[in-house]
Design a protein around this motif. Sequence first.
Motif, short mmCIF file in Angstrom:
data_model
loop_
_atom_site.label_atom_id
_atom_site.label_comp_id
_atom_site.label_asym_id
_atom_site.label_seq_id
_atom_site.Cartn_x
_atom_site.Cartn_y
_atom_site.Cartn_z
N ALA A 20 29.90 -4.88 -32.02
CA ALA A 20 29.43 -5.92 -32.74
C ALA A 20 30.12 -7.40 -33.11
CB ALA A 20 28.17 -5.78 -32.40
N LEU A 21 30.53 -8.03 -33.50
CA LEU A 21 31.09 -8.53 -34.31
C LEU A 21 30.47 -9.35 -35.11
CD1 LEU A 21 33.78 -10.17 -31.65
CD2 LEU A 21 34.02 -8.03 -33.16
N LEU A 22 30.47 -8.53 -36.32
CA LEU A 22 28.81 -9.00 -37.16
C LEU A 22 29.37 -10.57 -38.07
CD1 LEU A 22 27.81 -5.34 -38.01
CD2 LEU A 22 27.04 -7.39 -36.68
N SER A 23 28.81 -11.24 -37.54
CA SER A 23 28.35 -12.37 -38.61
C SER A 23 27.41 -13.44 -39.42
CB SER A 23 29.27 -13.61 -38.26
OG SER A 23 28.81 -14.16 -37.10
N ARG A 24 27.53 -14.33 -40.49
CA ARG A 24 25.82 -15.17 -40.82
C ARG A 24 25.72 -15.09 -38.90
NH1 ARG A 24 30.23 -16.13 -45.04
NH2 ARG A 24 29.69 -15.09 -46.86
N GLU A 25 26.25 -15.70 -38.65
CA GLU A 25 25.64 -16.49 -37.36
C GLU A 25 25.43 -15.83 -36.70
OE1 GLU A 25 25.59 -19.46 -36.83
OE2 GLU A 25 27.00 -20.36 -38.35
#
Length: 358
Positions: A70-75
Amino acid sequence: MNEKYVPYRGYDAPYIFVSYAHKDGNKASEVIEKLQMEQYRVWYDEGIDPGTEWDENIAEHIENCEYFIALLSREYLVSSNCKDELNFARELEKPRLLIYLEDIQLPGGMRMRLSRLQAIHKYKYQSMELFFEKLAETQGLEKCHEKQKQEKTIIIESTEVVQETPRITIPRQGYPYPVKSGDTVYLGKALPGFFLAEGEDLAWRVLNCEDRKAVLLCENVLLNMPYHAVQHGSSDWENCTLRKWLNNDFYEQVFSDSEKEYILWRAHPSRNNPKYRTPGGADTIDPVFLLDVIELTVYGFEQITEIARNNGNISWWLRNPGFSQNFAMNFGWRVHYGGLQVDEPAVGVRPAIVIQTR
């Protein structure tokens, strides 16, 4: 994403599922393309036909993946689709890795659920090389890569008979004319009892053509036949009477000896029902097969729908099981995941084959 890199197509070999928010496309592509450059098999949702059964396609790929990133970010945190993917991977107890693309604080409940997972904060690394060195050292990814390297692709180089599967040989010559995706080619003759005139040439649509192999789908529903001709019976694709008929009577009588020279015997995965999880059974190796629900998307759902429409949307069998093995999935103007009873005689047969091209 860079057009040079494409998602891994298939389910047979171990692969990594990468979950990311589409608004992070540039940041995500940097990670995905680096993985692909290092010879990791990676699947991500680039290029899925958004028209139909998106959730089932994603779920099937998560279910069959070896490792989930999982590439976590605000989006990512505001995307319900991304969170659904992460939760589904958690439910399936898939090995997971979190990569933080930026400095973010997870909500309390999410932080509690994910606290035990391995995590890498990509934004803290000064270069992609340093980040990837750390990434390659993660225990789960290292194990996944070992599995990927150990997985051998079976390539049959000669006309010698393979001991384990004595009927499998590579054609001695390819189809004599150039073909490309979308073409119609003619192979075989209609048998008595087909919806076509006896002896009429069979038309096949080229769904995909690459690496000197072309996947063909018959442009006509040829006849109606039960999936498994046992009253109130149950069966998977490997053991059904329809598979036996396609690869014996149909194959032997429809195609000439010269045409059989370039029809490939290929391995076909028997996937579970993506909605009801009904077991698909053992994989098979056949020259003639039915499409499954994933191949509808991989080979072009819109094109296959157009072929079906040309036949008046007659319902035809897919090789996946339905909501139990007393049922098999079918397709008319849409996918019927629950399927029809396997002994139902009024369902169409639309075979597929793979040919060697020059």
